[in-house]
Design a protein around this motif. Structure first.
Motif, mmCIF file in Angstrom:
data_model
loop_
_atom_site.group_PDB
_atom_site.id
_atom_site.type_symbol
_atom_site.label_atom_id
_atom_site.label_comp_id
_atom_site.label_asym_id
_atom_site.label_seq_id
_atom_site.Cartn_x
_atom_site.Cartn_y
_atom_site.Cartn_z
ATOM 1 N N LYS A 1 0.830 -1.204 0.000
ATOM 2 C CA LYS A 1 0.000 0.000 0.000
ATOM 3 C C LYS A 1 0.867 1.258 0.000
ATOM 4 O O LYS A 1 0.632 2.187 -0.769
ATOM 5 C CB LYS A 1 -0.928 -0.003 1.216
ATOM 6 C CG LYS A 1 -1.834 1.203 1.285
ATOM 7 C CD LYS A 1 -2.741 1.127 2.503
ATOM 8 C CE LYS A 1 -3.673 2.312 2.515
ATOM 9 N NZ LYS A 1 -3.526 3.197 3.598
ATOM 10 N N GLU A 2 1.874 1.299 0.866
ATOM 11 C CA GLU A 2 2.746 2.469 0.946
ATOM 12 C C GLU A 2 3.534 2.659 -0.355
ATOM 13 O O GLU A 2 3.648 3.775 -0.872
ATOM 14 C CB GLU A 2 3.696 2.334 2.131
ATOM 15 C CG GLU A 2 4.547 3.555 2.366
ATOM 16 C CD GLU A 2 5.446 3.438 3.587
ATOM 17 O OE1 GLU A 2 5.916 4.489 4.047
ATOM 18 O OE2 GLU A 2 5.693 2.310 4.078
ATOM 19 N N GLU B 1 1.302 4.031 -2.985
ATOM 20 C CA GLU B 1 1.008 5.450 -2.757
ATOM 21 C C GLU B 1 2.146 6.331 -3.264
ATOM 22 O O GLU B 1 1.898 7.376 -3.885
ATOM 23 C CB GLU B 1 0.741 5.709 -1.275
ATOM 24 C CG GLU B 1 -0.591 5.178 -0.811
ATOM 25 C CD GLU B 1 -0.784 5.233 0.697
ATOM 26 O OE1 GLU B 1 0.174 5.598 1.432
ATOM 27 O OE2 GLU B 1 -1.896 4.903 1.147
ATOM 28 N N ASP C 1 1.989 6.216 -7.084
ATOM 29 C CA ASP C 1 0.859 7.003 -7.588
ATOM 30 C C ASP C 1 1.146 8.500 -7.477
ATOM 31 O O ASP C 1 0.801 9.276 -8.373
ATOM 32 C CB ASP C 1 -0.424 6.634 -6.840
ATOM 33 C CG ASP C 1 -0.885 5.211 -7.140
ATOM 34 O OD1 ASP C 1 -0.397 4.610 -8.126
ATOM 35 O OD2 ASP C 1 -1.728 4.700 -6.382
ATOM 36 N N TRP C 2 1.769 8.911 -6.375
ATOM 37 C CA TRP C 2 2.165 10.311 -6.206
ATOM 38 C C TRP C 2 3.184 10.689 -7.286
ATOM 39 O O TRP C 2 3.105 11.760 -7.894
ATOM 40 C CB TRP C 2 2.751 10.520 -4.809
ATOM 41 C CG TRP C 2 3.398 11.846 -4.619
ATOM 42 C CD1 TRP C 2 2.793 13.028 -4.312
ATOM 43 C CD2 TRP C 2 4.796 12.139 -4.730
ATOM 44 N NE1 TRP C 2 3.723 14.034 -4.233
ATOM 45 C CE2 TRP C 2 4.961 13.515 -4.483
ATOM 46 C CE3 TRP C 2 5.927 11.362 -5.018
ATOM 47 C CZ2 TRP C 2 6.202 14.130 -4.505
ATOM 48 C CZ3 TRP C 2 7.169 11.980 -5.047
ATOM 49 C CH2 TRP C 2 7.300 13.349 -4.792
#
Length: 127
Positions: A106-107, A110, A113-114
């Protein structure tokens, strides 16, 4: 930390292409550590490309990644780059020098995606 240098369009394009390859590897992977490391490398290579577009060549010294991220943030006008980029640098350093870190999927996703937003902003800036 930087010196003035007149880069050719081809050199700048090569830097961007290297960042693009790293972004593709991060995007295609399902392994959190691969996603994170290639996302961080992409960020640094984007910073090098954007600095090159502005006639700046970074000197490899202690703290040069911090300065690259700061310049990228300034040039593309996105303050988040400095904050998140330094978080990523800190995690990378913990992994390298602190015995490793556990990165959740998940991290890592993220961060990737950023980075997609930053990648697009840098690509537009380099056009």
């Amino acid at each position: 930390m930087f010196e003035e240098f007149n880069f050719s369009a081809r050199q700048i394009n090569n830097y961007f292409n290297a960042a693009s390859r790293d972004f593709k590897i991060a995007s295609d992977s399902e392994i959190p550590e691969v996603i994170f490391m290639f996302s961080y490398d992409c960020l640094i290579k984007l910073a090098i490309a954007v600095c090159a577009k502005n006639g700046l060549r970074v000197k490899a010294r202690a703290g040069h990644h911090i300065e690259l991220v700061k310049k990228l943030s300034e040039f593309i006008g996105y303050k988040d780059v400095e904050t998140v980029g330094n978080q990523m640098r800190h995690k990378r350093n913990l992994d390298l020098y602190g015995g490793g870190i556990l990165m959740s999927k998940k991290e890592a996703d993220e961060y990737r995606d950023w980075l997609k937003t930053i990648f697009t902003k840098a690509e537009i800036y380099l056009l």
